[in-house]
Design a protein around this motif. Structure first.
Motif, PDB file in Angstrom:
ATOM      1  N   SER A   1     -28.272 -38.603  -0.992  1.00 30.70           N
ATOM      2  CA  SER A   1     -28.466 -37.003  -1.602  1.00 30.70           C
ATOM      3  C   SER A   1     -29.847 -36.323  -0.695  1.00 30.70           C
ATOM      4  O   SER A   1     -29.931 -36.049   0.000  1.00 30.70           O
ATOM      5  CB  SER A   1     -27.979 -36.613  -2.784  1.00 30.70           C
ATOM      6  N   ASP A   2     -30.949 -36.649  -1.362  1.00 27.64           N
ATOM      7  CA  ASP A   2     -32.344 -36.809   0.034  1.00 27.64           C
ATOM      8  C   ASP A   2     -32.722 -36.852   0.393  1.00 27.64           C
ATOM      9  O   ASP A   2     -33.069 -35.633   1.404  1.00 27.64           O
ATOM     10  CB  ASP A   2     -33.130 -37.473  -2.106  1.00 27.64           C
ATOM     11  N   THR A   3     -32.159 -37.250   1.254  1.00 26.54           N
ATOM     12  CA  THR A   3     -32.213 -38.054   2.435  1.00 26.54           C
ATOM     13  C   THR A   3     -31.683 -37.041   3.681  1.00 26.54           C
ATOM     14  O   THR A   3     -32.533 -36.764   4.556  1.00 26.54           O
ATOM     15  CB  THR A   3     -31.997 -39.178   3.066  1.00 26.54           C
TER      16      THR A   3
ATOM     17  N   MET B   1     -41.054 -34.979   0.315  1.00 28.91           N
ATOM     18  CA  MET B   1     -40.933 -34.172  -0.718  1.00 28.91           C
ATOM     19  C   MET B   1     -41.616 -33.730  -2.165  1.00 28.91           C
ATOM     20  O   MET B   1     -41.038 -33.063  -2.871  1.00 28.91           O
ATOM     21  CB  MET B   1     -40.318 -35.252  -1.410  1.00 28.91           C
TER      22      MET B   1
ATOM     23  N   GLN C   1     -30.138 -34.191   2.482  1.00 31.91           N
ATOM     24  CA  GLN C   1     -30.968 -32.873   2.730  1.00 31.91           C
ATOM     25  C   GLN C   1     -32.569 -32.568   3.615  1.00 31.91           C
ATOM     26  O   GLN C   1     -32.449 -31.426   4.263  1.00 31.91           O
ATOM     27  CB  GLN C   1     -31.583 -32.615   0.835  1.00 31.91           C
ATOM     28  N   LYS C   2     -33.356 -33.741   2.532  1.00 26.51           N
ATOM     29  CA  LYS C   2     -34.389 -33.596   3.693  1.00 26.51           C
ATOM     30  C   LYS C   2     -34.892 -34.522   5.358  1.00 26.51           C
ATOM     31  O   LYS C   2     -35.375 -34.241   5.647  1.00 26.51           O
ATOM     32  CB  LYS C   2     -35.636 -33.820   3.065  1.00 26.51           C
TER      33      LYS C   2
ATOM     34  N   ASP D   1     -25.318 -42.143  -2.455  1.00 31.24           N
ATOM     35  CA  ASP D   1     -26.217 -42.736  -3.023  1.00 31.24           C
ATOM     36  C   ASP D   1     -26.562 -43.849  -3.786  1.00 31.24           C
ATOM     37  O   ASP D   1     -27.243 -44.823  -3.436  1.00 31.24           O
ATOM     38  CB  ASP D   1     -27.331 -42.602  -4.986  1.00 31.24           C
TER      39      ASP D   1
ATOM     40  N   ARG E   1     -38.520 -36.465  -9.057  1.00 34.08           N
ATOM     41  CA  ARG E   1     -39.475 -34.939  -8.727  1.00 34.08           C
ATOM     42  C   ARG E   1     -39.330 -34.872 -10.651  1.00 34.08           C
ATOM     43  O   ARG E   1     -40.146 -33.810 -10.731  1.00 34.08           O
ATOM     44  CB  ARG E   1     -39.345 -34.561  -7.119  1.00 34.08           C
TER      45      ARG E   1
ATOM     46  N   ASN F   1     -32.312 -42.022  -8.342  1.00 30.93           N
ATOM     47  CA  ASN F   1     -32.297 -40.121  -7.513  1.00 30.93           C
ATOM     48  C   ASN F   1     -33.841 -40.106  -6.805  1.00 30.93           C
ATOM     49  O   ASN F   1     -35.095 -39.418  -7.922  1.00 30.93           O
ATOM     50  CB  ASN F   1     -31.934 -39.455  -7.649  1.00 30.93           C
ATOM     51  N   VAL F   2     -33.845 -39.722  -6.022  1.00 35.48           N
ATOM     52  CA  VAL F   2     -35.800 -39.630  -5.583  1.00 35.48           C
ATOM     53  C   VAL F   2     -36.028 -38.050  -5.919  1.00 35.48           C
ATOM     54  O   VAL F   2     -36.559 -37.810  -6.769  1.00 35.48           O
ATOM     55  CB  VAL F   2     -35.814 -39.715  -4.121  1.00 35.48           C
ATOM     56  N   SER F   3     -34.977 -36.987  -6.029  1.00 37.25           N
ATOM     57  CA  SER F   3     -34.691 -35.994  -6.422  1.00 37.25           C
ATOM     58  C   SER F   3     -35.512 -35.170  -7.837  1.00 37.25           C
ATOM     59  O   SER F   3     -35.664 -34.855  -8.651  1.00 37.25           O
ATOM     60  CB  SER F   3     -33.667 -34.936  -6.022  1.00 37.25           C
TER      61      SER F   3
ATOM     62  N   LEU G   1     -43.708 -40.950  -4.944  1.00 42.20           N
ATOM     63  CA  LEU G   1     -42.869 -39.999  -4.156  1.00 42.20           C
ATOM     64  C   LEU G   1     -43.176 -40.034  -2.886  1.00 42.20           C
ATOM     65  O   LEU G   1     -44.513 -40.382  -2.759  1.00 42.20           O
ATOM     66  CB  LEU G   1     -42.625 -38.319  -4.883  1.00 42.20           C
TER      67      LEU G   1
END
Length: 314
Positions: free
Chosen positions: A102-104, A246, A106-107, A131, A230, A225-227, A242
């Motif tokens: 998900s983070d990859t 991000m 979106q970002k 994920d 954070r 999850n990376v988000s 992080l």
């Protein structure tokens, strides 16, 4: 083999791909009765049940799984043939199905590919956010963007770049536990563990002189999850490592503080993963190049008052 059978195989594969008759019906603009009839006729011709059906769920039988994999191969061959013809006239077109966390997604993936999609209106982006590591064959994935360290030898992986990682914490956490001035002082702290790492709560640091240190810390929280990592950091659950891109907004507005700027974390690679093919379709090749270029364009915040370590006020 009858040509009608090939059509039924394709419809069966699309039902499985979309997870239900109703979802496939909407995607293909066909009545669910047409799809149901096609699958039932396949089962009758093969004399085997392919799907377990209830009013609420759909699942493959063992025979259905094997048959589905071959149907996917058939569809992939057809799609590649179309793409090869299109490439002969310089056209980037067709569905591009990409898997990413998900983070990859979106970002990195979407910002990188949005300009490409606008430039080539016949290119359809289909981003599967998951994920977990997915089966690229059964889920008809053209390209998977993964971060970290790869172990799957059945795939072809091209390294696109490295994620620059930083160590951060919230001002509230640092008020309560103090600002670490050296790697040794980290032992008094907690870390937000990242479950995708083999050692979720271990920090490996290196300075410009080549000195290395390895420290295992107790967890203040855990996530995969990376988000969420954070968010935990902003809420003061502990130190967090992080990707720098991000955390730039939080570093700028003071929600997070950069720690030990003279010590570097090892970071993680960003990889483009594809199935073993001798020739990649044009849409995959240009997508990989676009993502690689976007990664190279990501700028790291310079060391400034916005992200330097400062002692929080009491």
């Amino acid at each position: 083999m009858k040509f009608d059978r090939l059509r039924r195989m394709a419809l069966f594969a699309m039902v499985v791909r979309h997870g239900s008759f109703s979802a496939a019906s909407r995607a293909l603009d066909l009545a669910t009765s047409v799809l149901s009839s096609a699958v039932s006729q396949l089962e009758e011709e093969l004399d085997v049940r392919l799907l377990n059906r209830t009013t609420r769920s759909l699942s493959l039988t063992e025979a259905g799984q094997l048959y589905y994999e071959k149907c996917v191969e058939m569809l992939s061959a057809a799609e590649m043939a179309e793409e090869m013809v299109a490439s002969g006239v310089g056209e980037i077109a067709g569905r591009l199905r990409i898997s990413a966390a998900s983070d990859t997604a979106q970002k990195i993936v979407l910002p990188a590919l949005a300009p490409l999609a606008r430039l080539h209106p016949k290119l359809l982006l289909d981003i599967a956010v998951d994920d977990r590591i997915v089966d690229m064959t059964t889920q008809s994935i053209d390209l998977s963007i993964r971060t970290g360290w790869l172990r799957d030898s059945s795939m072809i992986a091209r390294k696109l770049g490295d994620l620059h990682e930083i160590l951060v914490a919230s001002p509230d956490y640092l008020r309560r536990f103090g600002v670490p001035e050296s790697p040794d002082s980290l032992r008094q702290h907690r870390i937000i563990g990242f479950n995708r790492f083999a050692e979720p709560t271990t920090l490996v640091l290196k300075n410009a002189a080549g000195e290395n240190t390895r420290i295992m810390l107790p967890p203040g929280a855990m996530t995969d999850n990376v988000s969420m990592l954070r968010v935990f950091a902003v809420q003061g659950f502990g130190l967090a490592r992080l990707p720098s891109y991000m955390a730039q907004r939080e570093l700028s507005n003071g929600e997070l503080v950069l720690l030990l700027p003279d010590w570097a974390l090892p970071g993680a690679g960003v990889y483009a993963v594809t199935l073993k093919r001798t020739l990649q379709p044009p849409k995959v090749r240009v997508a990989i190049e676009a993502i690689s270029a976007y990664l190279n364009s990501l700028h790291i915040l310079p060391h400034s008052s916005a992200n330097q370590v400062t002692r929080p006020r009491a």
